[in-house]
Design a protein around this motif. Sequence first.
Motif, PDB file in Angstrom:
ATOM      1  N   GLN A 137      37.561  57.030  38.431  1.00 24.14           N
ATOM      2  CA  GLN A 137      37.577  55.797  37.638  1.00 24.14           C
ATOM      3  C   GLN A 137      36.679  54.783  38.314  1.00 24.14           C
ATOM      4  OE1 GLN A 137      41.379  53.823  37.084  1.00 24.14           O
ATOM      5  NE2 GLN A 137      40.355  52.071  36.136  1.00 24.14           N
ATOM      6  N   THR A 138      35.866  54.079  37.479  1.00 20.33           N
ATOM      7  CA  THR A 138      34.952  53.080  38.064  1.00 20.33           C
ATOM      8  C   THR A 138      35.635  51.709  38.091  1.00 20.33           C
ATOM      9  OG1 THR A 138      34.071  52.340  35.938  1.00 20.33           O
ATOM     10  CG2 THR A 138      33.056  54.328  36.927  1.00 20.33           C
ATOM     11  N   GLU A 139      34.988  50.775  38.737  1.00 19.88           N
ATOM     12  CA  GLU A 139      35.485  49.387  38.802  1.00 19.88           C
ATOM     13  C   GLU A 139      34.871  48.585  37.651  1.00 19.88           C
ATOM     14  OE1 GLU A 139      38.354  49.090  40.861  1.00 19.88           O
ATOM     15  OE2 GLU A 139      37.389  47.256  41.538  1.00 19.88           O
ATOM     16  N   GLY A 140      34.501  49.273  36.591  1.00 20.07           N
ATOM     17  CA  GLY A 140      33.862  48.570  35.455  1.00 20.07           C
ATOM     18  C   GLY A 140      34.881  48.054  34.464  1.00 20.07           C
ATOM     19  N   GLN A 141      34.618  48.337  33.173  1.00 18.92           N
ATOM     20  CA  GLN A 141      35.498  47.795  32.125  1.00 18.92           C
ATOM     21  C   GLN A 141      36.905  48.358  32.281  1.00 18.92           C
ATOM     22  OE1 GLN A 141      33.187  49.442  28.789  1.00 18.92           O
ATOM     23  NE2 GLN A 141      34.960  50.702  28.294  1.00 18.92           N
ATOM     24  N   ASN A 142      37.870  47.503  31.962  1.00 20.33           N
ATOM     25  CA  ASN A 142      39.284  47.867  32.041  1.00 20.33           C
ATOM     26  C   ASN A 142      39.623  48.586  33.342  1.00 20.33           C
ATOM     27  OD1 ASN A 142      41.940  48.048  31.396  1.00 20.33           O
ATOM     28  ND2 ASN A 142      41.711  49.616  29.805  1.00 20.33           N
ATOM     29  N   ARG A 143      39.156  48.014  34.434  1.00 22.61           N
ATOM     30  CA  ARG A 143      39.378  48.632  35.759  1.00 22.61           C
ATOM     31  C   ARG A 143      40.858  48.675  36.119  1.00 22.61           C
ATOM     32  NH1 ARG A 143      39.511  44.937  40.518  1.00 22.61           N
ATOM     33  NH2 ARG A 143      39.987  42.885  39.699  1.00 22.61           N
ATOM     34  N   LEU A 144      41.686  47.786  35.458  1.00 22.93           N
ATOM     35  CA  LEU A 144      43.122  47.786  35.773  1.00 22.93           C
ATOM     36  C   LEU A 144      43.907  48.710  34.841  1.00 22.93           C
ATOM     37  CD1 LEU A 144      43.594  43.978  36.580  1.00 22.93           C
ATOM     38  CD2 LEU A 144      43.196  45.871  38.169  1.00 22.93           C
ATOM     39  N   ALA A 145      43.156  49.409  33.957  1.00 26.15           N
ATOM     40  CA  ALA A 145      43.740  50.411  33.047  1.00 26.15           C
ATOM     41  C   ALA A 145      44.935  49.843  32.271  1.00 26.15           C
ATOM     42  CB  ALA A 145      44.157  51.664  33.824  1.00 26.15           C
ATOM     43  N   SER A 146      44.682  48.734  31.598  1.00 27.41           N
ATOM     44  CA  SER A 146      45.708  48.131  30.744  1.00 27.41           C
ATOM     45  C   SER A 146      45.466  48.570  29.303  1.00 27.41           C
ATOM     46  CB  SER A 146      45.616  46.600  30.828  1.00 27.41           C
ATOM     47  OG  SER A 146      46.513  46.005  29.899  1.00 27.41           O
ATOM     48  N   TYR A 147      46.486  48.601  28.476  1.00 24.98           N
ATOM     49  CA  TYR A 147      46.311  49.012  27.073  1.00 24.98           C
ATOM     50  C   TYR A 147      46.930  48.020  26.091  1.00 24.98           C
ATOM     51  CZ  TYR A 147      44.534  53.144  29.242  1.00 24.98           C
ATOM     52  OH  TYR A 147      43.762  53.987  30.022  1.00 24.98           O
ATOM     53  N   ILE A 148      47.992  47.328  26.530  1.00 27.83           N
ATOM     54  CA  ILE A 148      48.650  46.387  25.601  1.00 27.83           C
ATOM     55  C   ILE A 148      47.780  45.158  25.382  1.00 27.83           C
ATOM     56  CG2 ILE A 148      50.565  44.752  25.389  1.00 27.83           C
ATOM     57  CD1 ILE A 148      52.443  46.715  26.433  1.00 27.83           C
ATOM     58  N   GLY A 149      47.172  44.683  26.488  1.00 25.87           N
ATOM     59  CA  GLY A 149      46.368  43.462  26.386  1.00 25.87           C
ATOM     60  C   GLY A 149      45.473  43.343  27.607  1.00 25.87           C
ATOM     61  N   LEU A 150      44.861  42.160  27.751  1.00 26.99           N
ATOM     62  CA  LEU A 150      43.873  41.953  28.820  1.00 26.99           C
ATOM     63  C   LEU A 150      44.567  41.591  30.137  1.00 26.99           C
ATOM     64  CD1 LEU A 150      40.868  41.525  29.651  1.00 26.99           C
ATOM     65  CD2 LEU A 150      41.133  39.161  28.905  1.00 26.99           C
ATOM     66  N   MET A 151      44.179  42.299  31.189  1.00 28.68           N
ATOM     67  CA  MET A 151      44.685  41.975  32.530  1.00 28.68           C
ATOM     68  C   MET A 151      43.514  41.624  33.435  1.00 28.68           C
ATOM     69  SD  MET A 151      47.426  44.891  33.570  1.00 28.68           S
ATOM     70  CE  MET A 151      48.963  45.179  32.666  1.00 28.68           C
ATOM     71  N   GLU A 152      43.737  40.673  34.327  1.00 32.24           N
ATOM     72  CA  GLU A 152      42.713  40.338  35.327  1.00 32.24           C
ATOM     73  C   GLU A 152      43.409  40.179  36.674  1.00 32.24           C
ATOM     74  OE1 GLU A 152      39.729  37.250  34.394  1.00 32.24           O
ATOM     75  OE2 GLU A 152      40.121  36.432  36.384  1.00 32.24           O
ATOM     76  N   GLN A 153      42.706  40.541  37.726  1.00 31.74           N
ATOM     77  CA  GLN A 153      43.257  40.290  39.066  1.00 31.74           C
ATOM     78  C   GLN A 153      42.425  39.206  39.728  1.00 31.74           C
ATOM     79  OE1 GLN A 153      42.694  43.227  42.057  1.00 31.74           O
ATOM     80  NE2 GLN A 153      43.790  42.029  43.601  1.00 31.74           N
ATOM     81  N   CYS A 154      43.113  38.126  40.158  1.00 28.89           N
ATOM     82  CA  CYS A 154      42.373  37.050  40.831  1.00 28.89           C
ATOM     83  C   CYS A 154      43.112  36.764  42.130  1.00 28.89           C
ATOM     84  CB  CYS A 154      42.369  35.814  39.947  1.00 28.89           C
ATOM     85  SG  CYS A 154      44.042  35.346  39.554  1.00 28.89           S
ATOM     86  N   ASP A 155      42.404  36.312  43.161  1.00 30.69           N
ATOM     87  CA  ASP A 155      43.094  36.074  44.438  1.00 30.69           C
ATOM     88  C   ASP A 155      44.029  34.890  44.305  1.00 30.69           C
ATOM     89  OD1 ASP A 155      40.031  36.975  46.047  1.00 30.69           O
ATOM     90  OD2 ASP A 155      41.717  38.163  45.276  1.00 30.69           O
TER      91      ASP A 155
END
Length: 199
Positions: A137-155
């Motif tokens: 799996q790449t660190e590109g689109q949907n890197r957090l492998a979510s399906y219900i909605g948009l997820m983002e990881q921020c510090d």
Amino acid sequence: MKKVTISIVYHSRGGHTERLARQLAGAMTTECSVVNLVDVSRVSACLDLLHDSDTIVFGSPTYFGNVSAEFKHFMELTGGFWYKQPWKDKLAAGFTLSSTSNGDKLNTLESIMLFACQHSMNWISLGILPRFLNNEQTEGQNRLASYIGLMEQCDNGDSIINTQHPGDLLTAELFARRIVEVTVRYKAGSSMGLQPVNS
Ligand SMILES: Cc1cc2nc3c(=O)[nH]c(=O)nc-3n(C[C@H](O)[C@H](O)[C@H](O)COP(=O)(O)O)c2cc1C
């Protein structure tokens, strides 16, 4: 065809969710769509905007594995009109972010989706697959492998709004485009004069 109207309702304490909300708003503003950006602190004055929207996108940071208290307060405020179902058959979607890769963000999206379903809304899934290269799996689109909605990881930078991961930025752009496309198609279909099934 008249432009479609999309409203984003969000809460943000440290500014990260607000930044994502503004990015989505910018990306969803097109020649066929207008976008309202509503912070939950002023939602009482904006209810007519939401009632007149074709799609409502909900966004909350993940705090202790769920929506924030302020976002939950907004949810409960809608109890005042829930039984009249003014949002029935509108489209809905959700986004969240948090400081760790998992952080139980899924539970936040599930809470938002359940809320939308209690308003009898039609949910737009993320609809963007993760990318794989040689089975990795790449660190590109949907890197957090979510399906219900948009997820983002921020510090967790309280004072600073850190830079976003490029994969999260790309996923947000793609999701924004998908929401506009689904809304335009849905609105065109509903203007075919099909009689709604009233329960
Ligand atoms: C009270 C509180 C609870 C939090 N709980 C989680 C959590 O469950 N999972 C996680 O990954 N991050 C958690 N975080 C980190 C936030 O998700 C992160 O700081 C995020 O950027 C907050 O969004 P905001 O800047 O829009 O307020 C928590 C932060 C706070 C203040």
